[in-house]
Design an enzyme around this catalytic site. Structure first.
Site, mmCIF file in Angstrom:
data_model
loop_
_atom_site.group_PDB
_atom_site.id
_atom_site.type_symbol
_atom_site.label_atom_id
_atom_site.label_comp_id
_atom_site.label_asym_id
_atom_site.label_seq_id
_atom_site.Cartn_x
_atom_site.Cartn_y
_atom_site.Cartn_z
ATOM 1 N N GLU A 19 -42.236 -50.063 -10.750
ATOM 2 C CA GLU A 19 -41.586 -49.193 -9.760
ATOM 3 C C GLU A 19 -42.150 -49.369 -8.347
ATOM 4 O O GLU A 19 -41.966 -48.495 -7.498
ATOM 5 C CB GLU A 19 -41.748 -47.723 -10.176
ATOM 6 N N HIS A 30 -44.979 -38.134 -11.468
ATOM 7 C CA HIS A 30 -44.168 -37.385 -12.436
ATOM 8 C C HIS A 30 -44.856 -36.046 -12.680
ATOM 9 O O HIS A 30 -44.970 -35.603 -13.814
ATOM 10 C CB HIS A 30 -44.058 -38.171 -13.749
ATOM 11 N N HIS A 73 -37.160 -37.362 -13.539
ATOM 12 C CA HIS A 73 -38.178 -38.396 -13.360
ATOM 13 C C HIS A 73 -39.437 -37.849 -12.680
ATOM 14 O O HIS A 73 -40.504 -37.849 -13.265
ATOM 15 C CB HIS A 73 -37.538 -39.534 -12.547
HETATM 16 ZN ZN LIG Z 1 -41.822 -43.097 -12.023
#
Ligand SMILES: [Zn+2]
Length: 252
Positions: free
Chosen positions: A77, A98, A166
């Site tokens: 990511e 998160h 998320h």
């Molecule tokens: Zn993430």
């Protein structure tokens, strides 16, 4: 130490702090824009943040290509970071997390905004990016520049944007500022969930948030940073807290 070595040390410390303060767990990450090459950034290899060491901090171009001497498996990511630096020249550090009390606000219509003065920097308006709007059914991870740029467009000029189902991403003008905002983002969410269970909530007004944000001194970030360094047994390196425009020395 060079500016780069200095920043690498700071990033290692920030990784440990964010894990200890429950913003990151085994996942999530923090990056910093390269101090000498504004089109590069520094980010750990894919490793649990509390385990991050100097030799894990890799260098990337904004589109996520690995450069520099340190290699390893990068975070899938990382595009959140590059796309944000690309869209926001003012941003020098990015946290993607998160954090557990924030996620409920990404999947409900309940608004997340500051309820306590220390949490003012999260901003009065926090957008919620939904990956499904443009990319359909995915594993919800931001794994391309196209996704990263779509997220950065939703972030706009804000300090924080949620990511549905998320987590969120937080930006700042320094590593210390983005750590501060991320810690208080999670605390505000936790306190807000408790307050909502007790009845109607009185949020900070837009004027109060502006007064807090415009008056906040770098000294405030230093005070938190020193304490958080101690908690994770990392050395505290004092920084000048006169951070220029947008900061004053009037508050504590
Ligand atoms: Zn993430």
């Amino acid at each position: 130490m060079t500016a780069v070595q200095d920043l690498v040390e700071e990033l290692v410390t920030a990784n440990h702090i964010l894990a200890h303060e429950r913003v990151l767990d085994s996942f999530g990450h923090i990056s910093a824009r390269h101090p000498e090459k504004s089109d590069h950034y520094l980010l750990s290899r894919a490793r649990a943040p509390e385990l991050a060491e100097r030799r894990d901090i890799m260098e990337f171009t904004l589109d996520g290509q690995v450069v520099g001497e340190i290699t390893g498996k990068p975070y899938s990511e990382r595009f959140i970071h590059g796309a944000t630096y690309e869209a926001r020249p003012d941003v020098m550090a990015v946290v993607h997390n998160h954090s557990p009390n924030v996620v409920p606000f990404t999947v409900t219509k309940q608004k997340l905004r500051p309820i306590m003065h220390m949490c003012g920097p999260i901003g009065s308006t926090i957008p919620n990016w939904d990956i499904r709007h443009k990319f359909g059914d995915t594993n919800l991870l931001v794994t391309s520049m196209e996704m990263g740029r779509d997220f950065a467009a939703t972030l706009g000029d804000h300090a924080v944007a949620l990511m549905r189902g998320h987590g969120c991403s937080v930006v700042g003008r320094s590593v210390r500022e983005v750590v501060f905002t991320s810690v208080y983002m999670e605390l505000n969410a936790e306190m807000l969930i408790k307050a909502l269970s007790m009845g109607e909530v009185i949020y900070l007004s837009d004027g109060e948030i502006a007064a807090i944000t415009n008056g906040r001194a770098g000294f405030t970030f230093e005070r938190g940073w020193e304490n958080w360094c101690r908690r994770v047994s990392r050395p505290y390196v004092p920084r000048s807290w006169d951070m220029g425009a947008g900061f004053s020395k009037t508050d504590t």
